[in-house]
Design a protein around this motif. Structure first.
Motif, PDB file in Angstrom:
ATOM      1  N   ASN A  52       1.431  -1.459   3.410  1.00 38.10           N
ATOM      2  CA  ASN A  52       0.568  -0.427   3.995  1.00 38.10           C
ATOM      3  C   ASN A  52       0.541   0.819   3.105  1.00 38.10           C
ATOM      4  O   ASN A  52       0.756   1.934   3.554  1.00 38.10           O
ATOM      5  N   ALA A  53       0.219   0.602   1.834  1.00 35.86           N
ATOM      6  CA  ALA A  53       0.306   1.688   0.860  1.00 35.86           C
ATOM      7  C   ALA A  53      -1.035   2.322   0.526  1.00 35.86           C
ATOM      8  O   ALA A  53      -1.065   3.358  -0.131  1.00 35.86           O
ATOM      9  N   MET A  54      -2.141   1.715   0.944  1.00 36.84           N
ATOM     10  CA  MET A  54      -3.450   2.238   0.588  1.00 36.84           C
ATOM     11  C   MET A  54      -4.125   2.893   1.774  1.00 36.84           C
ATOM     12  O   MET A  54      -4.206   2.318   2.861  1.00 36.84           O
ATOM     13  N   ALA A  55      -4.642   4.095   1.551  1.00 33.47           N
ATOM     14  CA  ALA A  55      -5.387   4.807   2.585  1.00 33.47           C
ATOM     15  C   ALA A  55      -6.850   4.402   2.591  1.00 33.47           C
ATOM     16  O   ALA A  55      -7.500   4.385   3.638  1.00 33.47           O
ATOM     17  N   HIS A  56      -7.377   4.106   1.421  1.00 33.35           N
ATOM     18  CA  HIS A  56      -8.784   3.723   1.300  1.00 33.35           C
ATOM     19  C   HIS A  56      -8.924   2.863   0.063  1.00 33.35           C
ATOM     20  O   HIS A  56      -8.437   3.227  -1.009  1.00 33.35           O
ATOM     21  N   GLU A  57      -9.546   1.720   0.200  1.00 33.68           N
ATOM     22  CA  GLU A  57      -9.754   0.845  -0.947  1.00 33.68           C
ATOM     23  C   GLU A  57     -11.238   0.748  -1.264  1.00 33.68           C
ATOM     24  O   GLU A  57     -12.090   0.752  -0.374  1.00 33.68           O
ATOM     25  N   ASP A  58     -11.542   0.691  -2.536  1.00 31.19           N
ATOM     26  CA  ASP A  58     -12.910   0.486  -2.993  1.00 31.19           C
ATOM     27  C   ASP A  58     -12.865  -0.460  -4.175  1.00 31.19           C
ATOM     28  O   ASP A  58     -13.052  -0.067  -5.328  1.00 31.19           O
ATOM     29  N   PHE A  59     -12.625  -1.726  -3.868  1.00 28.36           N
ATOM     30  CA  PHE A  59     -12.456  -2.722  -4.905  1.00 28.36           C
ATOM     31  C   PHE A  59     -13.756  -2.991  -5.658  1.00 28.36           C
ATOM     32  O   PHE A  59     -13.730  -3.304  -6.853  1.00 28.36           O
ATOM     33  N   GLU A  60     -14.870  -2.883  -4.956  1.00 26.35           N
ATOM     34  CA  GLU A  60     -16.136  -3.124  -5.647  1.00 26.35           C
ATOM     35  C   GLU A  60     -16.405  -2.054  -6.697  1.00 26.35           C
ATOM     36  O   GLU A  60     -16.897  -2.345  -7.784  1.00 26.35           O
ATOM     37  N   ALA A  61     -16.088  -0.807  -6.374  1.00 26.30           N
ATOM     38  CA  ALA A  61     -16.239   0.253  -7.374  1.00 26.30           C
ATOM     39  C   ALA A  61     -15.306   0.003  -8.555  1.00 26.30           C
ATOM     40  O   ALA A  61     -15.680   0.231  -9.720  1.00 26.30           O
ATOM     41  N   ALA A  62     -14.075  -0.471  -8.277  1.00 27.77           N
ATOM     42  CA  ALA A  62     -13.138  -0.772  -9.356  1.00 27.77           C
ATOM     43  C   ALA A  62     -13.679  -1.894 -10.239  1.00 27.77           C
ATOM     44  O   ALA A  62     -13.588  -1.829 -11.476  1.00 27.77           O
ATOM     45  N   SER A 158       4.199  11.153  -1.933  1.00 25.57           N
ATOM     46  CA  SER A 158       3.454  10.157  -2.705  1.00 25.57           C
ATOM     47  C   SER A 158       3.999   8.761  -2.449  1.00 25.57           C
ATOM     48  O   SER A 158       4.155   7.943  -3.369  1.00 25.57           O
ATOM     49  N   GLY A 159       4.259   8.448  -1.173  1.00 25.34           N
ATOM     50  CA  GLY A 159       4.914   7.190  -0.820  1.00 25.34           C
ATOM     51  C   GLY A 159       4.069   5.969  -1.070  1.00 25.34           C
ATOM     52  O   GLY A 159       4.582   4.910  -1.444  1.00 25.34           O
ATOM     53  N   GLY A 160       2.751   6.056  -0.857  1.00 23.38           N
ATOM     54  CA  GLY A 160       1.892   4.910  -1.093  1.00 23.38           C
ATOM     55  C   GLY A 160       1.813   4.556  -2.563  1.00 23.38           C
ATOM     56  O   GLY A 160       1.909   3.382  -2.947  1.00 23.38           O
ATOM     57  N   SER A 161       1.656   5.558  -3.409  1.00 21.91           N
ATOM     58  CA  SER A 161       1.626   5.317  -4.851  1.00 21.91           C
ATOM     59  C   SER A 161       2.935   4.688  -5.319  1.00 21.91           C
ATOM     60  O   SER A 161       2.944   3.706  -6.078  1.00 21.91           O
ATOM     61  N   ALA A 162       4.057   5.234  -4.866  1.00 19.43           N
ATOM     62  CA  ALA A 162       5.355   4.729  -5.305  1.00 19.43           C
ATOM     63  C   ALA A 162       5.580   3.296  -4.859  1.00 19.43           C
ATOM     64  O   ALA A 162       6.097   2.462  -5.611  1.00 19.43           O
ATOM     65  N   ALA A 163       5.205   2.970  -3.624  1.00 20.54           N
ATOM     66  CA  ALA A 163       5.417   1.620  -3.106  1.00 20.54           C
ATOM     67  C   ALA A 163       4.658   0.588  -3.935  1.00 20.54           C
ATOM     68  O   ALA A 163       5.193  -0.470  -4.290  1.00 20.54           O
ATOM     69  N   PHE A 164       3.400   0.876  -4.266  1.00 20.60           N
ATOM     70  CA  PHE A 164       2.593  -0.096  -4.997  1.00 20.60           C
ATOM     71  C   PHE A 164       2.961  -0.149  -6.482  1.00 20.60           C
ATOM     72  O   PHE A 164       2.829  -1.198  -7.104  1.00 20.60           O
TER      73      PHE A 164
END
Length: 486
Positions: A52-62, A158-164
């Motif tokens: 549960n580390a991402m607040a918002h994903e935009d894989f298509e933009a990536a 910065s817990g989400g960044s660190a976890a991933f």
């Protein structure tokens, strides 16, 4: 018994490489940005439900960005942007449920420069509400979990960044630090986390107009060379005139350092396991030829009170001005219990604010006044080992929560007040195998000293990473279960 770990390392394009190695492989055309981004997306989708580390994903933009011509040293390397700075086209919700943000129209100043290094964002990483807590947890939502053991906190903010980053989804991710928020999750997740000197990285306008500029932008990484490369590349497009350049730091220095050992804070002393890791690190430094001497506490109880009141002021400012600062739909009654408790506490202490600001500003002189005999100061990053989820979660009694927090983050806020640089390195391990961070501070503009020392310590005692490869990502279930490793 080995601890359960959650990892995504496998034999895909990312492999177990750090960002620098991926850059070299991209240059040699052994891999492509498209392959890297697809691998990172597959890893994020596999581990997302567990960590549960991402607040918002935009894989298509990536995917789209990976197909565009890439320039910059990190051209094509996937990353994450913390959800408290703007990434154009994606919302910025600061970890809060008090409003629903619209997509940002422009990149924040930091993001603009970070993207010029060539990184490709997958989306936004999670943080606790408004970045105030030291654990990425919520009242009414699942927490961000630590990949070393998902029953434990990943740190914050910065817990989400660190976890991933620790779990292998991306090798480098944005983080920022207003009281330890780069260094705390780095310590919890076994990463390198450097908080730079005030002004070293671009700031959002709202940070520059605050009475004390405590927030600094940066990254969390798995290797020292990734952190060093990030600052080298940033200096290609952003060079603060008042600071000496960091330049290209590629290894240890032959210079032997005078290191002060800062053991106790006015709030607490390190617990037994952290204390043992501190002593072990000090001895390692002596074995490497550095001079290590005990020193008195750098701050007193007045500093602890002052920083606490400043923290409370920020919560009151954001709760009271959220409709103007964030969005007209901001509902101050929907902030979590910790934010509300901080804001309420400021109502009692607001008359003290002028003195608080005056003293915190004066703290920028601390290095020359108290640390002039030293090149570096060593302390623990955190006073005790990483807590289980729930220990400092919002929703509990505020006084208990705040007391626990002060006992945990007793060392990191100092450099936010002084503006000096500091780095956390994962040099210790708890009795259940969780990382323990060691904290190194230096004088203003002295990131080169910290990076060279970090290289030396990394070479002398390489820290373990969660690099157990999965056979194939396609074999991973949609929700990865924690698994034991030997």
């Amino acid at each position: 018994m080995a601890e359960p770990r959650v990892t995504s390392f496998t034999s895909d394009a990312l492999g177990t490489s750090d960002a620098v190695e991926l850059s070299h492989r991209l240059t040699r055309k052994e891999i492509s940005p498209v392959e890297l981004v697809e691998a990172a997306i597959a890893r994020a989708e596999a581990l997302g439900p567990t960590l549960n580390a991402m607040a918002h994903e935009d894989f298509e933009a990536a995917r789209l960005n990976a197909r565009l011509p890439r320039s910059g040293f990190f051209g094509g390397v996937p990353t994450l942007i913390k959800d408290n700075v703007d990434l154009a086209g994606q919302p910025t919700n600061h970890g809060s449920a008090a409003w629903t943000a619209s997509p940002a129209r422009h990149h924040s100043p930091f993001v603009k420069h970070f993207l010029r290094s060539g990184v490709v964002p997958l989306g936004k990483s999670r943080l606790p509400e408004l970045g105030f807590n030291a654990s990425t947890e919520y009242v009414d939502a699942p927490p961000t979990r630590n990949p070393w053991n998902p029953a434990y906190s990943s740190g914050a903010s910065s817990g989400g960044s660190a976890a991933f980053v620790a779990a292998g989804v991306v090798p480098i991710a944005h983080a920022n630090d207003g009281g330890g928020s780069i260094r705390i999750p780095a310590a919890a997740c076994g990463l390198v986390g450097l908080k730079p000197t005030r002004g070293r990285t671009p700031d959002d306008l709202v940070h520059t107009i605050m009475p004390v500029r405590i927030i600094a932008e940066g990254v969390v990484t798995r290797s020292v060379r990734d952190t060093a490369a990030f600052y080298r590349e940033l200096e290609r497009t952003y060079r603060p005139r008042r600071l000496p350049p960091i330049g290209d730091v590629t290894g240890p220095s032959s210079r032997r350092l005078r290191i002060g050992l800062h053991r106790d804070s006015p709030v607490t002393s390190p617990d037994a396991q952290v204390g043992a890791a501190l002593e072990d690190t000090a001895q390692l430094l002596r074995n490497l030829g550095h001079e290590v001497r005990e020193m008195d506490s750098l701050v007193d109880e007045q500093f602890v009170e002052d920083f606490s009141i400043y923290w409370q002021m920020l919560a009151a400012l954001l709760r009271g001005g959220g409709q103007r600062i964030f969005d007209p739909s901001f509902d101050p009654t929907r902030v979590d219990t910790f934010t509300a408790g901080l804001a309420d506490a400021f109502m009692t202490n607001r008359a003290k604010l002028p003195g608080v600001v005056r003293r915190l500003r004066r703290s920028s002189r601390l290095w020359s006044q108290r640390c002039g005999d030293y090149d570096v100061v060593l302390s623990p990053t955190l006073a005790h080992t990483t807590p289980k989820l729930g220990y400092i979660a919002p929703g509990q009694d505020f006084d208990q929560h705040f007391s626990r927090l002060l006992q945990y983050v007793a060392y990191t806020p100092l450099q936010n007040a002084t503006g000096d640089p500091a780095i956390s390195l994962p040099l210790g391990r708890s009795d259940i195998g969780m990382p323990i961070g060691m904290h190194f501070g230096a004088g203003p503009g002295e990131e080169r000293i910290l990076l060279a020392l970090a290289y030396e310590l990394e070479q002398a005692r390489p820290w373990p990473l969660i690099t157990e490869p999965a056979d194939t990502l396609s074999a991973l279930p949609a929700q990865v279960q924690p698994r034991s490793t030997v």
